[in-house]
Design a protein around this motif. Structure first.
Motif, PDB file in Angstrom:
ATOM      1  N   VAL A 149       0.851  -1.181   0.000  1.00  0.00           N
ATOM      2  CA  VAL A 149       0.000   0.000   0.000  1.00  0.00           C
ATOM      3  C   VAL A 149       0.888   1.233   0.000  1.00  0.00           C
ATOM      4  O   VAL A 149       1.865   1.307   0.749  1.00  0.00           O
ATOM      5  CB  VAL A 149      -0.912   0.048   1.254  1.00  0.00           C
ATOM      6  CG1 VAL A 149      -1.712   1.339   1.295  1.00  0.00           C
ATOM      7  CG2 VAL A 149      -1.824  -1.158   1.293  1.00  0.00           C
ATOM      8  N   LYS A 150       0.560   2.204  -0.830  1.00  0.00           N
ATOM      9  CA  LYS A 150       1.258   3.493  -0.823  1.00  0.00           C
ATOM     10  C   LYS A 150       0.205   4.561  -0.587  1.00  0.00           C
ATOM     11  O   LYS A 150      -0.783   4.640  -1.314  1.00  0.00           O
ATOM     12  CB  LYS A 150       1.965   3.747  -2.145  1.00  0.00           C
ATOM     13  CG  LYS A 150       2.673   5.090  -2.168  1.00  0.00           C
ATOM     14  CD  LYS A 150       3.368   5.332  -3.492  1.00  0.00           C
ATOM     15  CE  LYS A 150       4.037   6.694  -3.467  1.00  0.00           C
ATOM     16  NZ  LYS A 150       4.701   6.975  -4.731  1.00  0.00           N
ATOM     17  N   VAL A 151       0.406   5.350   0.459  1.00  0.00           N
ATOM     18  CA  VAL A 151      -0.542   6.402   0.806  1.00  0.00           C
ATOM     19  C   VAL A 151       0.182   7.739   0.735  1.00  0.00           C
ATOM     20  O   VAL A 151       1.259   7.901   1.313  1.00  0.00           O
ATOM     21  CB  VAL A 151      -1.114   6.200   2.229  1.00  0.00           C
ATOM     22  CG1 VAL A 151      -2.030   7.343   2.601  1.00  0.00           C
ATOM     23  CG2 VAL A 151      -1.831   4.873   2.325  1.00  0.00           C
ATOM     24  N   THR A 152      -0.399   8.677   0.023  1.00  0.00           N
ATOM     25  CA  THR A 152       0.143  10.026  -0.044  1.00  0.00           C
ATOM     26  C   THR A 152      -0.944  10.981   0.410  1.00  0.00           C
ATOM     27  O   THR A 152      -2.037  10.982  -0.161  1.00  0.00           O
ATOM     28  CB  THR A 152       0.575  10.386  -1.483  1.00  0.00           C
ATOM     29  OG1 THR A 152       1.526   9.424  -1.931  1.00  0.00           O
ATOM     30  CG2 THR A 152       1.175  11.779  -1.536  1.00  0.00           C
ATOM     31  N   GLN A 153      -0.654  11.731   1.458  1.00  0.00           N
ATOM     32  CA  GLN A 153      -1.593  12.741   1.915  1.00  0.00           C
ATOM     33  C   GLN A 153      -0.894  14.090   1.823  1.00  0.00           C
ATOM     34  O   GLN A 153       0.285  14.208   2.138  1.00  0.00           O
ATOM     35  CB  GLN A 153      -2.019  12.477   3.356  1.00  0.00           C
ATOM     36  CG  GLN A 153      -2.937  11.277   3.471  1.00  0.00           C
ATOM     37  CD  GLN A 153      -3.448  11.114   4.871  1.00  0.00           C
ATOM     38  OE1 GLN A 153      -2.791  10.506   5.702  1.00  0.00           O
ATOM     39  NE2 GLN A 153      -4.623  11.646   5.128  1.00  0.00           N
ATOM     40  N   ILE A 154      -1.623  15.087   1.414  1.00  0.00           N
ATOM     41  CA  ILE A 154      -1.055  16.419   1.243  1.00  0.00           C
ATOM     42  C   ILE A 154      -1.705  17.363   2.241  1.00  0.00           C
ATOM     43  O   ILE A 154      -2.931  17.422   2.347  1.00  0.00           O
ATOM     44  CB  ILE A 154      -1.275  16.913  -0.198  1.00  0.00           C
ATOM     45  CG1 ILE A 154      -0.578  15.951  -1.167  1.00  0.00           C
ATOM     46  CG2 ILE A 154      -0.770  18.340  -0.362  1.00  0.00           C
ATOM     47  CD1 ILE A 154      -0.899  16.214  -2.624  1.00  0.00           C
ATOM     48  N   LYS A 155      -0.852  18.067   2.977  1.00  0.00           N
ATOM     49  CA  LYS A 155      -1.322  19.050   3.949  1.00  0.00           C
ATOM     50  C   LYS A 155      -0.493  20.310   3.767  1.00  0.00           C
ATOM     51  O   LYS A 155       0.670  20.230   3.390  1.00  0.00           O
ATOM     52  CB  LYS A 155      -1.101  18.539   5.382  1.00  0.00           C
ATOM     53  CG  LYS A 155      -1.894  17.324   5.761  1.00  0.00           C
ATOM     54  CD  LYS A 155      -1.518  16.839   7.142  1.00  0.00           C
ATOM     55  CE  LYS A 155      -2.174  17.680   8.197  1.00  0.00           C
ATOM     56  NZ  LYS A 155      -2.214  17.068   9.520  1.00  0.00           N
ATOM     57  N   PRO A 156      -1.043  21.458   4.081  1.00  0.00           N
ATOM     58  CA  PRO A 156      -0.212  22.670   4.052  1.00  0.00           C
ATOM     59  C   PRO A 156       0.842  22.585   5.149  1.00  0.00           C
ATOM     60  O   PRO A 156       0.574  22.031   6.226  1.00  0.00           O
ATOM     61  CB  PRO A 156      -1.210  23.802   4.307  1.00  0.00           C
ATOM     62  CG  PRO A 156      -2.402  23.157   4.914  1.00  0.00           C
ATOM     63  CD  PRO A 156      -2.413  21.728   4.459  1.00  0.00           C
ATOM     64  N   PRO A 157       2.045  23.091   4.914  1.00  0.00           N
ATOM     65  CA  PRO A 157       3.119  22.989   5.908  1.00  0.00           C
ATOM     66  C   PRO A 157       2.723  23.484   7.299  1.00  0.00           C
ATOM     67  O   PRO A 157       3.099  22.872   8.297  1.00  0.00           O
ATOM     68  CB  PRO A 157       4.239  23.851   5.316  1.00  0.00           C
ATOM     69  CG  PRO A 157       4.008  23.779   3.842  1.00  0.00           C
ATOM     70  CD  PRO A 157       2.508  23.740   3.680  1.00  0.00           C
ATOM     71  N   LYS A 158       1.939  24.537   7.381  1.00  0.00           N
ATOM     72  CA  LYS A 158       1.559  25.074   8.692  1.00  0.00           C
ATOM     73  C   LYS A 158       0.692  24.105   9.488  1.00  0.00           C
ATOM     74  O   LYS A 158       0.592  24.206  10.702  1.00  0.00           O
ATOM     75  CB  LYS A 158       0.846  26.415   8.541  1.00  0.00           C
ATOM     76  CG  LYS A 158       1.792  27.521   8.136  1.00  0.00           C
ATOM     77  CD  LYS A 158       1.104  28.861   8.101  1.00  0.00           C
ATOM     78  CE  LYS A 158       2.109  29.937   7.726  1.00  0.00           C
ATOM     79  NZ  LYS A 158       1.544  31.255   7.727  1.00  0.00           N
ATOM     80  N   ALA A 159       0.069  23.133   8.818  1.00  0.00           N
ATOM     81  CA  ALA A 159      -0.757  22.147   9.521  1.00  0.00           C
ATOM     82  C   ALA A 159       0.089  21.241  10.411  1.00  0.00           C
ATOM     83  O   ALA A 159      -0.426  20.600  11.315  1.00  0.00           O
ATOM     84  CB  ALA A 159      -1.545  21.302   8.518  1.00  0.00           C
ATOM     85  N   TRP A 160       1.404  21.212  10.171  1.00  0.00           N
ATOM     86  CA  TRP A 160       2.294  20.368  10.966  1.00  0.00           C
ATOM     87  C   TRP A 160       2.827  21.082  12.197  1.00  0.00           C
ATOM     88  O   TRP A 160       3.457  20.452  13.049  1.00  0.00           O
ATOM     89  CB  TRP A 160       3.462  19.881  10.106  1.00  0.00           C
ATOM     90  CG  TRP A 160       2.999  18.984   9.008  1.00  0.00           C
ATOM     91  CD1 TRP A 160       2.849  19.306   7.686  1.00  0.00           C
ATOM     92  CD2 TRP A 160       2.592  17.626   9.117  1.00  0.00           C
ATOM     93  NE1 TRP A 160       2.380  18.230   6.984  1.00  0.00           N
ATOM     94  CE2 TRP A 160       2.218  17.186   7.834  1.00  0.00           C
ATOM     95  CE3 TRP A 160       2.502  16.735  10.189  1.00  0.00           C
ATOM     96  CZ2 TRP A 160       1.767  15.896   7.590  1.00  0.00           C
ATOM     97  CZ3 TRP A 160       2.055  15.444   9.929  1.00  0.00           C
ATOM     98  CH2 TRP A 160       1.691  15.039   8.659  1.00  0.00           C
TER      99      TRP A 160
END
Length: 172
Positions: A149-160
């Motif tokens: 399984v390969k999962v890619t999730q995209i979040k804005p940097p500030k969300a981290w």
């Protein structure tokens, strides 16, 4: 049935959609009672939107958690730091808390604090597994004997910000 009285913790992409659905009547019997946001700019933008004048929009947590705000269900969509900062307070007031920042619960001590607070005060800790879609997808893939399984999730940097990832990437 009386409508749910909703308090939103954060009003970014997720909770702005929740607010829109409540105001359109697409969320069942619900009223948006209060919103806690981080900045004055966010507060002003929300106040000038289509929210009813009776909705408390504030940057002050004491206003959000006051008895005047009168919400019974808090929907958190403000990131892991918000769960750490406000989760227990919400549950100790006997109010229900729905968490979308599920990653915060990898901290066993935090999870135990929230669970104990909910049990002691007759409130509910509601976990939105859909906010961590990889878990749902992997569970489904396992039924099909998937081996990779390969999962890619995209979040804005500030969300981290405020998460363990920030220590590894201080340039966020």
């Amino acid at each position: 049935r009386k409508p749910w009285r909703i308090g939103l913790l954060g009003c970014g992409a997720i909770n702005s959609k929740v607010a829109e659905m409540i105001e359109k009547g697409d969320a069942g019997p619900a009223v948006l009672a209060a919103v806690l946001v981080r900045t004055e700019q966010s507060k002003q933008e929300l106040q000038s939107s289509l929210l009813p004048a009776t909705t408390i929009v504030t940057t002050k947590s004491d206003d959000f958690f006051s008895t005047n705000s009168n919400w019974s269900l808090c929907i958190e969509a403000a990131g892991q730091p918000a769960v750490r900062q406000y989760g227990k307070r919400c549950l100790e007031m006997g109010r229900d808390l729905m968490i979308t920042s599920i990653g915060s619960l990898t901290d066993d001590a935090l999870y135990d604090d929230l669970r104990v607070a909910a049990e002691a005060n007759g409130s509910r800790l509601i976990l939105c597994t859909g906010s961590l879609p990889a878990v749902d997808w992997m569970g489904s893939a396992a039924l099909d004997h998937c081996t990779e399984v390969k999962v890619t999730q995209i979040k804005p940097p500030k969300a981290w910000l405020g998460t363990p990832a920030e220590a590894d990437h201080p340039d966020l």
